[in-house]
Design a protein around this motif. Structure first.
Motif, short mmCIF file in Angstrom:
data_model
loop_
_atom_site.label_atom_id
_atom_site.label_comp_id
_atom_site.label_asym_id
_atom_site.label_seq_id
_atom_site.Cartn_x
_atom_site.Cartn_y
_atom_site.Cartn_z
N PRO A 357 -27.40 78.87 41.76
CA PRO A 357 -27.25 79.10 43.20
C PRO A 357 -28.44 78.54 43.95
O PRO A 357 -29.52 78.36 43.39
N SER A 499 -25.01 85.79 34.09
CA SER A 499 -26.18 85.63 34.96
C SER A 499 -26.84 84.30 34.68
O SER A 499 -27.05 83.93 33.53
N CYS A 500 -27.17 83.56 35.74
CA CYS A 500 -27.76 82.24 35.51
C CYS A 500 -29.20 82.36 35.07
O CYS A 500 -29.79 81.40 34.59
N GLY A 501 -29.80 83.54 35.25
CA GLY A 501 -31.14 83.77 34.74
C GLY A 501 -32.26 83.38 35.68
O GLY A 501 -33.43 83.54 35.34
N TYR A 502 -31.90 82.93 36.86
CA TYR A 502 -32.93 82.44 37.78
C TYR A 502 -33.84 83.58 38.26
O TYR A 502 -35.04 83.43 38.30
N CYS A 503 -33.23 84.70 38.62
CA CYS A 503 -34.09 85.77 39.15
C CYS A 503 -34.09 86.99 38.23
O CYS A 503 -33.09 87.36 37.62
N CYS A 506 -31.61 90.32 38.30
CA CYS A 506 -30.27 90.11 37.76
C CYS A 506 -30.33 89.85 36.27
O CYS A 506 -29.61 90.46 35.48
N SER A 544 -31.49 90.93 44.07
CA SER A 544 -30.99 89.71 43.44
C SER A 544 -30.77 88.61 44.46
O SER A 544 -30.56 88.87 45.63
N ARG A 545 -30.75 87.41 43.96
CA ARG A 545 -30.77 86.26 44.85
C ARG A 545 -29.38 85.86 45.33
O ARG A 545 -29.21 85.40 46.44
N CYS A 546 -28.39 86.00 44.47
CA CYS A 546 -27.06 85.56 44.89
C CYS A 546 -26.03 86.66 44.66
O CYS A 546 -26.34 87.72 44.12
N LEU A 548 -23.79 87.13 42.56
CA LEU A 548 -23.54 87.65 41.22
C LEU A 548 -24.39 88.88 40.96
O LEU A 548 -23.87 89.95 40.63
N GLY A 549 -25.70 88.73 41.15
CA GLY A 549 -26.58 89.87 40.92
C GLY A 549 -26.36 90.99 41.93
O GLY A 549 -26.55 92.16 41.63
S1 SF4 Z 1 -28.56 86.89 41.11
FE1 SF4 Z 1 -27.67 84.85 41.09
S2 SF4 Z 1 -29.45 83.51 41.12
FE2 SF4 Z 1 -30.19 85.47 40.41
S3 SF4 Z 1 -30.05 85.35 38.17
FE3 SF4 Z 1 -28.17 86.33 38.95
S4 SF4 Z 1 -26.75 84.61 39.06
FE4 SF4 Z 1 -28.79 83.70 38.98
#
Ligand code: SF4
Ligand SMILES: Cc1cc2nc3c(=O)[nH]c(=O)nc-3n(C[C@H](O)[C@H](O)[C@H](O)COP(=O)(O)O)c2cc1C
Ligand code: SF4
Lengths: 601, 181
Positions: A357, A499-503, A506, A544-546, A548-549
């Motif tokens: 994201p 989870s994409c693991g960026y933040c 999440c 969380s950033r997006c 998903l989280g």
């Molecule tokens: S909240 Fe979004 S950006 Fe952050 S780790 Fe989860 S999927 Fe990735």
């Protein structure tokens, strides 16, 4: 030059060495050479002028891409909760036994790989699996054995399809056993439509008038967030930057959702018409349909319909003879990543990057694909657009409830007599839907998939619309023998995996929540686990950033709220402040075994 | 009225946190006025003599003995404070958590470049407490009431927390006491 080098060169040349087409490049390399090997990474990096690590980042991000060779036939068993409820475990066991490999393994002869995968959009025909691109449905352990035997014989997954599904599933370009399972038709999406009829009306108006009509219709996005479509289009139209882009989000990754699959199979005309109208309204010339990798079996059909529209002057240059109205649509294949349904991840993916994201603002409407204004809408949203132009905004607005205009497609699955897709006007009572889908004494309904909420009988008289029970379309029904805590745990498994693991909140939070739920299910819960879970869930939601989280904790929060008993029963106060989850015998088992081994020497 | 009792323990830690307790300097005299030390390396009491108001725990649990001591503290103390990074998160000792125990022991006693161990045995005397498969932070073993962060937490933070708890005032730890850069 090696075969690999020539092949990669050829593939990269075809896309002009454009790094934005990285998804196409790596998918083609994988299709041709079985995987994207280290050597292939180097070659692709050189041909597209990016660092190797960027290519590697893409390959490692998506479930369907691999850096190591896999079997010629990859069997991906859907391990969604609905599949599990429908008997997926014995099926999985049968595959594993018959192939003689565990999940995650590949047979020594390099013929088969066996994996689990998240919901593949076939919850209405569970248990299901994908074998390469080919969906196989209504599996049983016997069928699994037959499938392996047949594949050993002829090696062609397409030959597994004996009885074709209904409608376009039987089209020569699809030839799939999938069924549409359209259970109830409404006036907007599942209604007859003549290609071009809405577009003709659109171009008789000015683009601004088209947007005004969409606003008058009070159409809101069908992909989950419910943003007013007309307003989004107005932003894009007004935003600085050319060219502008129209994106259709056909990633449909929310577990238990499959209504877009049915639209793509049977009503793509409505969808493409909606996208073309969007192009006209916003002054865009290119539309991209982001098709989830799981729906690759529909690709040729969709390409065929796109060609047909081009032939009939409904796409391409000077559409319907209107000088200067140019618009075309291309299909971008995804590769198995739920987060790519999030619009900024989807854009990253189309730009040939990892599906991470992006920060917002800027919003895609301001700066989206390649930094240009981009409107991302759901498949169903575009269908509504076409219908609004075809009929009228007033006609559309009077369907549904006061705040939520139009109809909504529900993907119904789980403990019901008739799983499938239902088109209902907004404002329908949940109880009515449950009766009509044949849900017998349900104890819980997951509305809007794992990222939505889990409600119990106390909420069955609520209505489904944006202001009450909002939904992107998934409706999973649970009968009396199901366990809300277990369901929440399965959903958290899903989010932790996706989870994409960026933040950190999440990435780590989803893991902590699923571990705690697992401990509770294991009989190691204790009283203060519940406030802990609530606290953690809220933290993850707010930090969380997006999306998903921000929605991943919903299964925890809504089951804690609506099914508190199920938790409390398992979380008694423990003696002397000891943590029930800590097991000293288990923690010292390894040391004990080392000691025993030495003693035996 | 008898003075409230305080107990302390060093589990899988480096004693740095205990040093920090001593670092309150001459305020230790005030502390003695305020409390009585029970089981603690400070006075070398090996067991609890009475129920205690506060237990201060340095270090996480790396072996079975740590677990027993911590459970004993939980049983005998009204309030348990995790003192320092090791008690809160496992700290330095938890660096082994990503490596299987078997490999750690092999490196330490069999294969390491400086190892001299002709018997080729990993120490296994029953007197030596069994190692856990990984190092556990205290809160995973028993319920902890407070966490004082730092490696070690500054003496002033320990002092502020202890005196507030003992005099029944809210704990106030200004930012300066908890910032480490
Ligand atoms: S909240 Fe979004 S950006 Fe952050 S780790 Fe989860 S999927 Fe990735
Ligand atoms: C993790 C995540 C997954 C999503 N998946 C989808 C999806 O599969 N399809 C979809 O249309 N929208 C999905 N969305 C919502 C999109 O971000 C976006 O809001 C939507 O496509 C906008 O279209 P609409 O306004 O027509 O609903 C997802 C959002 C998140 C946070
Ligand atoms: S927190 Fe720091 S000072 Fe305290 S025991 Fe651990 S390493 Fe030593």
């Amino acid at each position: 030059m090696s075969e690999l080098a020539t092949g990669v060169r050829e593939i990269c040349d075809r896309s002009g060495g454009d790094r934005a087409r990285m998804m196409d490049i790596v998918q083609e390399v994988q299709a041709r050479f079985g995987c994207v090997s280290g050597e292939a990474l180097n070659l692709i990096a050189a041909a597209t002028g990016v660092h190797r690590v960027e290519v590697e980042g893409v390959v490692s991000f998506y479930t369907f891409l691999s850096g190591r060779p896999k079997g010629r036939m990859v069997i991906r068993v859907c391990d969604d909760i609905v599949d599990e409820m429908s008997g997926m475990r014995p099926v999985a066991e049968a595959f594993s036994q018959e192939l003689g490999i565990p999940f995650g393994g590949t047979t020594p002869d390099g013929q088969f790989s066996l994996e689990y995968t998240a919901c593949i959009g076939l919850s209405d025909q569970a248990p299901a699996a994908l074998i390469n691109d080919v969906p196989v449905t209504y599996l049983s352990s016997d069928k699994a054995r037959e499938i392996v035997a047949a594949l050993r014989r002829h090696g062609d997954p397409r030959k597994l399809v004996h009885r074709l599904g209904d409608g376009n599933n039987a089209h020569p370009l699809v030839r799939s056993m999938v069924h549409n399972s359209i259970r109830s038709k409404g006036p907007i999406v599942f209604a007859p439509f003549e290609d071009g009829s809405a577009l003709r009306k659109a171009i008789a108006m000015s683009p601004v008038e088209v947007i005004r009509d969409i606003k008058t219709s009070r159409l809101r996005g069908r992909g989950g967030a419910g943003f007013p479509t007309g307003m989004k289009w107005e932003f894009v139209r007004a935003a600085e930057g050319e060219p502008k882009y129209v994106f259709c989000n056909a990633d449909e990754g929310e577990p238990g959702t499959f209504k877009d699959r049915v639209i793509l199979t049977e009503y793509s005309g409505l969808l493409f018409e909606g996208m073309t109208i969007a192009g006209y309204a916003m002054g865009a010339q290119l539309g991209i349909l982001y098709l989830r990798g799981e729906y690759a079996y529909l690709r040729l059909l969709l390409e065929h319909f796109l060609d047909e529209r081009r032939r009939r002057g409904l796409l391409g240059r000077n559409i319907l003879g209107r000088a200067g109205f140019d618009f075309d649509i291309r299909i971008q294949m995804g590769a198995g990543a739920y987060v790519c349904g999030e619009e900024t991840s989807l854009i990253s993916s189309c730009e040939g990057r990892r599906g991470d994201p992006k920060n917002r603002p800027p919003f895609p409407a301001q700066r989206g694909y390649l930094g240009k204004p981009t409107a991302v809408n759901n498949v169903e949203t575009f269908c509504c657009v076409a219908r609004i132009l075809d009929q009228s905004p007033g006609w559309f607005a009077q369907i549904g409830s006061r705040q939520s205009a139009g109809t909504k497609l529900f993907s119904v699955s789980g403990d019901v007599a008739s799983p499938g897709v239902y088109e209902y006007p907004f404002g329908v009572r949940l109880r009515q839907v449950l009766e009509e889908v044949g849900a017998e004494s349900p104890i819980a309904v997951q509305i809007g998939g794992p990222s939505g909420q889990m409600v119990g009988p106390a909420d069955f008289d609520r209505t489904i619309c944006y202001d009450d029970l909002a939904t992107g379309g998934s409706m999973i029904v649970f009968g009396p023998e199901r366990d809300p805590v277990y369901i929440a745990k399965r959903f958290l498994d899903f989010f932790a995996h996706e989870s994409c693991g960026y933040c950190t909140p999440c990435r780590v939070g989803t893991e902590l929540m699923r571990k705690k739920l697992a401990a509770i299910l294991d009989g190691r819960g204790e009283a203060d686990d519940l406030p802990y879970l609530e606290d953690l869930a809220r933290t993850v939601k707010f930090t969380s950033r997006c999306g998903l989280g921000q929605t991943a904790p919903n299964p925890v929060l809504s089951t804690l709220k609506n099914f508190r008993d199920a938790f409390e029963r398992r979380c008694p106060a423990r003696q002397e402040g000891r943590r029930a989850a800590f097991d000293l015998a288990a923690a010292t088992a390894e040391a004990e075994s080392i000691v025993l081994e030495q003693a035996a020497r | 009225m008898s003075k409230p009792r305080v107990a302390t323990a060093s589990l899988a830690g480096c004693f740095g946190c205990h040093m920090s307790i001593l670092d309150i300097d001459d305020r230790i005299l005030q502390l003695i006025e305020l409390v009585e030390f029970d089981k603690s390396p400070i006075d070398d009491y090996k067991g609890f003599t009475q129920r205690c108001a506060i237990g201060l725990i340095e270090g996480g649990c790396c072996n079975a003995e740590n677990v027993h001591v911590l459970q004993d503290f939980r049983k005998n103390c009204d309030i348990l404070i995790a003192l320092g990074e090791c008690a809160i998160c496992g700290g330095i000792p938890a660096m082994r958590n990503t490596i299987p125990l078997r490999e750690c022991l092999a490196e330490a006693y069999l294969d390491g470049p400086t190892v001299h161990n002709p018997s080729r045995r990993i120490p296994d005397d029953p007197e030596i407490p069994r190692l856990l498969n990984r190092v556990y932070p205290c809160h995973e073993v028993v319920k902890m009431d407070y966490y004082l962060q730092g490696c070690p937490p500054p003496a002033d933070a320990i002092w502020a927390a202890l005196t507030a708890l003992l005099t029944n005032r809210p704990i106030q730890l200004p930012y300066e006491l908890l910032k480490y850069d």
